[in-house]
Design an enzyme around this catalytic site. Sequence first.
Site, PDB file in Angstrom:
ATOM      1  N   ARG A   1      19.891 -58.195 -37.183  1.00 39.51           N
ATOM      2  CA  ARG A   1      21.511 -56.985 -37.237  1.00 39.51           C
ATOM      3  C   ARG A   1      21.475 -56.411 -38.702  1.00 39.51           C
ATOM      4  O   ARG A   1      20.999 -56.412 -40.178  1.00 39.51           O
ATOM      5  CB  ARG A   1      22.254 -58.750 -38.515  1.00 39.51           C
ATOM      6  CG  ARG A   1      23.600 -57.920 -38.770  1.00 39.51           C
ATOM      7  CD  ARG A   1      24.617 -58.789 -38.961  1.00 39.51           C
ATOM      8  NE  ARG A   1      25.728 -59.537 -39.880  1.00 39.51           N
ATOM      9  CZ  ARG A   1      27.062 -59.348 -38.878  1.00 39.51           C
ATOM     10  NH1 ARG A   1      27.376 -59.127 -37.339  1.00 39.51           N
ATOM     11  NH2 ARG A   1      28.209 -58.754 -40.215  1.00 39.51           N
TER      12      ARG A   1
ATOM     13  N   HIS B   1      28.249 -53.271 -31.296  1.00 34.43           N
ATOM     14  CA  HIS B   1      28.201 -54.294 -31.490  1.00 34.43           C
ATOM     15  C   HIS B   1      27.921 -55.403 -29.900  1.00 34.43           C
ATOM     16  O   HIS B   1      29.080 -56.060 -29.748  1.00 34.43           O
ATOM     17  CB  HIS B   1      29.380 -54.822 -31.952  1.00 34.43           C
ATOM     18  CG  HIS B   1      29.056 -56.003 -33.421  1.00 34.43           C
ATOM     19  ND1 HIS B   1      28.213 -57.540 -33.104  1.00 34.43           N
ATOM     20  CD2 HIS B   1      29.531 -56.746 -33.375  1.00 34.43           C
ATOM     21  CE1 HIS B   1      28.156 -58.028 -33.098  1.00 34.43           C
ATOM     22  NE2 HIS B   1      29.059 -58.521 -34.058  1.00 34.43           N
TER      23      HIS B   1
ATOM     24  N   GLN C   1      28.889 -59.385 -29.397  1.00 28.30           N
ATOM     25  CA  GLN C   1      30.137 -59.516 -29.656  1.00 28.30           C
ATOM     26  C   GLN C   1      31.464 -59.401 -28.548  1.00 28.30           C
ATOM     27  O   GLN C   1      31.584 -60.082 -27.684  1.00 28.30           O
ATOM     28  CB  GLN C   1      31.098 -59.168 -30.859  1.00 28.30           C
ATOM     29  CG  GLN C   1      32.240 -58.394 -31.091  1.00 28.30           C
ATOM     30  CD  GLN C   1      32.691 -60.109 -31.541  1.00 28.30           C
ATOM     31  OE1 GLN C   1      32.171 -61.097 -32.125  1.00 28.30           O
ATOM     32  NE2 GLN C   1      33.769 -61.185 -30.854  1.00 28.30           N
TER      33      GLN C   1
ATOM     34  N   ASP D   1      39.937 -54.248 -34.718  1.00 29.33           N
ATOM     35  CA  ASP D   1      39.094 -54.331 -36.132  1.00 29.33           C
ATOM     36  C   ASP D   1      39.166 -54.282 -37.214  1.00 29.33           C
ATOM     37  O   ASP D   1      40.761 -53.505 -37.236  1.00 29.33           O
ATOM     38  CB  ASP D   1      37.436 -53.619 -35.681  1.00 29.33           C
ATOM     39  CG  ASP D   1      36.470 -54.472 -36.975  1.00 29.33           C
ATOM     40  OD1 ASP D   1      36.248 -54.898 -37.490  1.00 29.33           O
ATOM     41  OD2 ASP D   1      35.375 -54.157 -36.423  1.00 29.33           O
TER      42      ASP D   1
ATOM     43  N   CYS E   1      37.669 -59.074 -33.749  1.00 27.89           N
ATOM     44  CA  CYS E   1      36.348 -59.648 -33.603  1.00 27.89           C
ATOM     45  C   CYS E   1      35.601 -60.277 -34.387  1.00 27.89           C
ATOM     46  O   CYS E   1      34.796 -60.755 -35.066  1.00 27.89           O
ATOM     47  CB  CYS E   1      35.218 -58.481 -33.438  1.00 27.89           C
ATOM     48  SG  CYS E   1      35.248 -57.295 -34.615  1.00 27.89           S
TER      49      CYS E   1
ATOM     50  N   ARG F   1      31.280 -66.624 -29.242  1.00 28.08           N
ATOM     51  CA  ARG F   1      29.620 -66.098 -29.448  1.00 28.08           C
ATOM     52  C   ARG F   1      29.157 -66.792 -29.673  1.00 28.08           C
ATOM     53  O   ARG F   1      28.248 -66.678 -28.465  1.00 28.08           O
ATOM     54  CB  ARG F   1      29.909 -65.662 -31.339  1.00 28.08           C
ATOM     55  CG  ARG F   1      31.064 -64.551 -31.177  1.00 28.08           C
ATOM     56  CD  ARG F   1      29.942 -62.747 -30.931  1.00 28.08           C
ATOM     57  NE  ARG F   1      29.199 -62.919 -31.646  1.00 28.08           N
ATOM     58  CZ  ARG F   1      29.018 -62.438 -33.313  1.00 28.08           C
ATOM     59  NH1 ARG F   1      29.559 -61.792 -33.452  1.00 28.08           N
ATOM     60  NH2 ARG F   1      27.902 -61.968 -33.118  1.00 28.08           N
TER      61      ARG F   1
END
Length: 322
Positions: free
Chosen positions: A118, A145, A148, A240, A280, A308
């Site tokens: 990440r 991402h 996700q 988001d 998310c 997830r």
Amino acid sequence: MATNTQEIHFQQQELKGKDFLTLADYTKDEIEYLIDLADYLKKQQKDRVIFEPLKGKTLGMIFEKSSTRTRVSFETGIYQLGGLGIFLSSKDIQIGRGESIADTAKVLSGYLDGIMIRTFAQEDVEELAKHASIPVINGLTDLYHPCQALADLQTIKEVKGKLQGEKLVYIGDGNNMTHSLMIGASLTGMHMVAVTPDGYTPNKEVLTKAKSIADQHGAIIEWTTDVETAVQGADVLYTDVWASMGQEEEQQQREKDFENYQVNERLLEKAKTDAIFMHCLPAHRGEEVTTGVIDGKQSVVFQQAENRLHAQKALMTALMTD
């Protein structure tokens, strides 16, 4: 607690050893397989069935960006699959002190069975994968991402029963989340509209790529600044945070630029009556979404967050199992 090692009863894809850097590297069949596998593993866990295809395997987890969901879901996931997850902060390993990504990749390949990273630059993830002899999973970059988005696709299918033809409207910044959702929607035949203010549009190359993939799968990918028109007939509303990690200095300006892009009760009413709301997380309540929407009956954000775990377990199982 039962033990079950039966074969999975859907069309298996051969993904062992493959990297997961962006959804665009995968076919429609492979994405659908991962979603099916995630559903299977979720049911196994709910039924308290022991399923440990990664017993004796180790996942290294490199974090240059802090995280709640990514770290906990990967660390828990590899444990539930019988393996071990090792947290590697960039402050604690030599990559943070000048060792090259290539050297780090080669060293870790001698110790581990997979790497999750990440970080900031997509190029760093690609460089790591280029020199690693084990699977590399993109846990987040500034461009994509994909983990996700995979969980999001699983959630939409779980709630709506299908992906093909569903209309997903993303409202907010044209960021890494937007990019991965566009690729995922294009692969699975969805109609996605990205709605952003001028100056916050999605990456042009990613938008072009998503539209090209969409042409092959009967999907529709659009971008607009018109929120009111976009949400008409939406099956899914998604947002988001307005200022992502590293953009804190832009917070005040972004609040002004995005003030007409909040997902609130009035906007949700313009979508289909059975539309769902997704985010998310983490959410800034009162900014990009009202508390009434995120805590309302149409919100699936915590189901989405849980997925997830299951989507990433599917990834690790597919990429790391012998």
